[in-house]
Design an enzyme around this catalytic site. Structure first.
Site, PDB file in Angstrom:
ATOM      1  N   ALA A 182      10.212 -61.872  -1.955  1.00 52.94           N
ATOM      2  CA  ALA A 182      10.521 -60.931  -3.012  1.00 52.94           C
ATOM      3  C   ALA A 182       9.072 -60.139  -2.858  1.00 52.94           C
ATOM      4  CB  ALA A 182      10.331 -61.711  -4.363  1.00 52.94           C
ATOM      5  N   GLY A 218      11.912 -65.464  -0.969  1.00 61.10           N
ATOM      6  CA  GLY A 218      13.130 -64.978  -1.126  1.00 61.10           C
ATOM      7  C   GLY A 218      13.995 -64.476   0.031  1.00 61.10           C
ATOM      8  N   GLU A 274      15.580 -67.726   0.750  1.00 65.26           N
ATOM      9  CA  GLU A 274      16.817 -68.165  -0.085  1.00 65.26           C
ATOM     10  C   GLU A 274      17.999 -67.210  -0.139  1.00 65.26           C
ATOM     11  OE1 GLU A 274      13.271 -67.595  -2.796  1.00 65.26           O
ATOM     12  OE2 GLU A 274      13.805 -69.162  -3.814  1.00 65.26           O
ATOM     13  N   GLU A 328       5.388 -69.631  -1.517  1.00 65.66           N
ATOM     14  CA  GLU A 328       5.273 -69.111  -2.921  1.00 65.66           C
ATOM     15  C   GLU A 328       3.956 -69.853  -3.367  1.00 65.66           C
ATOM     16  OE1 GLU A 328       8.449 -69.904  -1.933  1.00 65.66           O
ATOM     17  OE2 GLU A 328       9.831 -68.276  -2.446  1.00 65.66           O
TER      18      GLU A 328
HETATM   19  N1  CAA Z   1       6.134 -58.335  -0.693  1.00 66.13           N
HETATM   20  C1  CAA Z   1       5.368 -57.004  -0.494  1.00 66.13           C
HETATM   21  N2  CAA Z   1       5.193 -56.264   0.611  1.00 66.13           N
HETATM   22  C2  CAA Z   1       5.113 -57.183   1.696  1.00 66.13           C
HETATM   23  C3  CAA Z   1       5.528 -58.504   1.590  1.00 66.13           C
HETATM   24  C4  CAA Z   1       6.188 -59.079   0.433  1.00 66.13           C
HETATM   25  N3  CAA Z   1       6.561 -60.175   0.275  1.00 66.13           N
HETATM   26  N4  CAA Z   1       5.420 -59.051   2.863  1.00 66.13           N
HETATM   27  C5  CAA Z   1       4.904 -58.140   3.703  1.00 66.13           C
HETATM   28  N5  CAA Z   1       4.956 -56.884   2.855  1.00 66.13           N
HETATM   29  C6  CAA Z   1       4.144 -55.565   3.513  1.00 66.13           C
HETATM   30  C7  CAA Z   1       2.598 -55.972   3.609  1.00 66.13           C
HETATM   31  O1  CAA Z   1       1.939 -55.680   2.436  1.00 66.13           O
HETATM   32  C8  CAA Z   1       2.409 -54.877   4.579  1.00 66.13           C
HETATM   33  O2  CAA Z   1       2.403 -53.512   3.844  1.00 66.13           O
HETATM   34  P1  CAA Z   1       0.989 -52.340   4.085  1.00 66.13           P
HETATM   35  O3  CAA Z   1       1.315 -52.025   5.537  1.00 66.13           O
HETATM   36  O4  CAA Z   1       1.475 -51.446   2.975  1.00 66.13           O
HETATM   37  O5  CAA Z   1      -0.247 -53.392   3.813  1.00 66.13           O
HETATM   38  C9  CAA Z   1       3.675 -54.529   5.440  1.00 66.13           C
HETATM   39  O6  CAA Z   1       4.590 -55.302   4.632  1.00 66.13           O
HETATM   40  C10 CAA Z   1       3.543 -55.565   6.638  1.00 66.13           C
HETATM   41  O7  CAA Z   1       3.047 -56.925   6.524  1.00 66.13           O
HETATM   42  P2  CAA Z   1       1.598 -57.551   7.334  1.00 66.13           P
HETATM   43  O8  CAA Z   1       0.667 -56.366   7.484  1.00 66.13           O
HETATM   44  O9  CAA Z   1       1.099 -58.494   6.073  1.00 66.13           O
HETATM   45  O10 CAA Z   1       2.176 -58.116   8.291  1.00 66.13           O
HETATM   46  P3  CAA Z   1       1.865 -59.250   9.108  1.00 66.13           P
HETATM   47  O11 CAA Z   1       2.570 -59.460  10.749  1.00 66.13           O
HETATM   48  O12 CAA Z   1       0.486 -59.436   9.498  1.00 66.13           O
HETATM   49  O13 CAA Z   1       2.258 -60.731   8.498  1.00 66.13           O
HETATM   50  C11 CAA Z   1       3.744 -61.778   7.140  1.00 66.13           C
HETATM   51  C12 CAA Z   1       3.617 -60.896   8.186  1.00 66.13           C
HETATM   52  C13 CAA Z   1       3.419 -63.154   7.509  1.00 66.13           C
HETATM   53  C14 CAA Z   1       5.347 -62.208   6.749  1.00 66.13           C
HETATM   54  C15 CAA Z   1       3.031 -61.203   5.643  1.00 66.13           C
HETATM   55  O14 CAA Z   1       3.391 -59.898   5.662  1.00 66.13           O
HETATM   56  C16 CAA Z   1       3.356 -62.211   4.609  1.00 66.13           C
HETATM   57  O15 CAA Z   1       2.646 -63.286   4.677  1.00 66.13           O
HETATM   58  N6  CAA Z   1       3.994 -61.888   3.621  1.00 66.13           N
HETATM   59  C17 CAA Z   1       4.306 -62.431   2.619  1.00 66.13           C
HETATM   60  C18 CAA Z   1       5.113 -63.684   2.472  1.00 66.13           C
HETATM   61  C19 CAA Z   1       5.277 -64.315   1.181  1.00 66.13           C
HETATM   62  O16 CAA Z   1       4.666 -64.820   0.583  1.00 66.13           O
HETATM   63  N7  CAA Z   1       6.773 -64.498   0.710  1.00 66.13           N
HETATM   64  C20 CAA Z   1       7.044 -64.869  -0.640  1.00 66.13           C
HETATM   65  C21 CAA Z   1       7.158 -63.759  -1.498  1.00 66.13           C
HETATM   66  S1  CAA Z   1       7.293 -64.506  -3.293  1.00 66.13           S
HETATM   67  C22 CAA Z   1       8.874 -64.866  -3.310  1.00 66.13           C
HETATM   68  O17 CAA Z   1       9.659 -64.615  -2.650  1.00 66.13           O
HETATM   69  C23 CAA Z   1       9.450 -65.541  -4.673  1.00 66.13           C
HETATM   70  C24 CAA Z   1      10.751 -66.056  -4.900  1.00 66.13           C
HETATM   71  O18 CAA Z   1      11.349 -67.077  -4.427  1.00 66.13           O
HETATM   72  C25 CAA Z   1      11.648 -65.096  -5.732  1.00 66.13           C
END
Ligand code: CAA
Length: 258
Positions: free
Chosen positions: A65, A109, A112, A132
């Site tokens: 998400a 998400g 999911e 999460e």
């Molecule tokens: N939401 C918003 N933006 C996101 C994102 C997310 N879930 N995941 C990645 N991005 C964005 C980053 O902020 C980044 O944007 P900027 O260039 O503007 O900073 C861009 O995508 C590229 O990401 P990274 O620079 O972080 O890329 P990476 O290769 O270094 O890492 C990754 C990749 C390991 C997937 C890392 O991006 C990450 O950990 N993302 C978050 C994963 C996460 O926590 N997901 C769960 C979300 S909560 C949820 O999903 C709740 C639910 O169940 C409904």
């Protein structure tokens, strides 16, 4: 219909929906999930379509998400809008088969969303996770429930509690994905599976989907009865007669969904 966060193409009888927010690794925001619901509804209503494939990019199916969209929300905002409740409803209502073709990250998400599809074909670079906990929340679109049913309590609990990612081989071993293919062949394999399904009787594929999904909702005894009655009821269709006669006459069946 033009979408800003999706690319939708129809090839023969298959609708291919590509999540397209590369700048955010296909993070699921309200716009993307709203458009996805519209694209799925259109595929469900399009008589030509018999199977749907949802995919992302080579780097990310969806990284969860959208954290930027959620960061400043309050409990009241989330609860009153039933955040992601209505947007994901359409996927659960789909009667046509939906395949997830997953390459790269399928996190939170994203994992999911893949699990809400009927089955997952994974590229060998796929990574699944429910991180999460690192954000101070729990999964919100079914992760604690569906992942536990797919891979069992111990692995699901570990993944939710530690936030560690599972690679494609582990996902296949654990029953999360139906199979793993080389990343370069992912779309060919997923589209071939979808085309194969599209060759069957749509009526029968819908019946299969209903029966398998009932196994999550019913006791075994009730599920067995549901399946048997469904099996019996398909003897009222032309496709049953065509399928069985084609076998006996050693020819390909021509299904008409009737
Ligand atoms: N939401 C918003 N933006 C996101 C994102 C997310 N879930 N995941 C990645 N991005 C964005 C980053 O902020 C980044 O944007 P900027 O260039 O503007 O900073 C861009 O995508 C590229 O990401 P990274 O620079 O972080 O890329 P990476 O290769 O270094 O890492 C990754 C990749 C390991 C997937 C890392 O991006 C990450 O950990 N993302 C978050 C994963 C996460 O926590 N997901 C769960 C979300 S909560 C949820 O999903 C709740 C639910 O169940 C409904």
């Amino acid at each position: 219909m033009a979408y800003e966060t999706l690319i939708v193409e129809t090839e023969d009888h298959v609708a291919l929906i590509k999540l397209n927010r590369p700048e955010a690794l296909n993070a699921l925001n309200s716009q993307l999930l709203g458009e996805l619901a519209e694209a799925l509804k259109a595929a469900e209503e399009n008589e030509k379509v018999r199977c749907v494939v949802i995919t992302g990019s080579e780097k990310a199916f969806a990284a969860g998400a959208d954290i930027k969209e959620m960061a400043d929300k309050s409990f009241v905002d989330m609860f009153m809008s039933d955040f992601f409740g209505t947007e994901t409803e359409q996927l659960l209502k789909m009667r046509k088969p939906v395949i997830a073709a997953v390459a790269g990250y399928a996190l939170g998400g994203g994992c999911e969303l893949a699990m809400m599809c009927d089955f997952i074909i994974a590229a060998d670079n796929a990574k699944f996770g429910q991180p999460e906990i690192n954000l101070g929340v729990v999964a919100g679109i079914g992760g604690t429930q569906r992942l536990t049913r797919f891979v069992g309590k111990s692995k699901s609990m570990e993944m939710h509690l530690t936030g560690r990612f599972m690679d494609a081989d582990e996902a296949e071993r654990s029953g999360l994905v139906s199979r793993v293919v080389p990343a370069k062949k992912l779309m060919d394999e997923a589209m071939a599976a979808a085309q194969k399904i599209a060759e069957k009787s749509l009526l029968t594929t819908m019946a299969v989907k209903e029966a398998v999904n009932r196994s999550y909702e019913m006791t075994l005894r009730e599920g067995l009865l549901f399946e048997r009655r469904l099996f019996h009821s398909l003897f009222a269709t032309e496709d049953q007669s065509e399928g069985m006669n084609a076998f006996l006459e050693k020819r390909e069946a021509q299904f008409r969904g009737k």
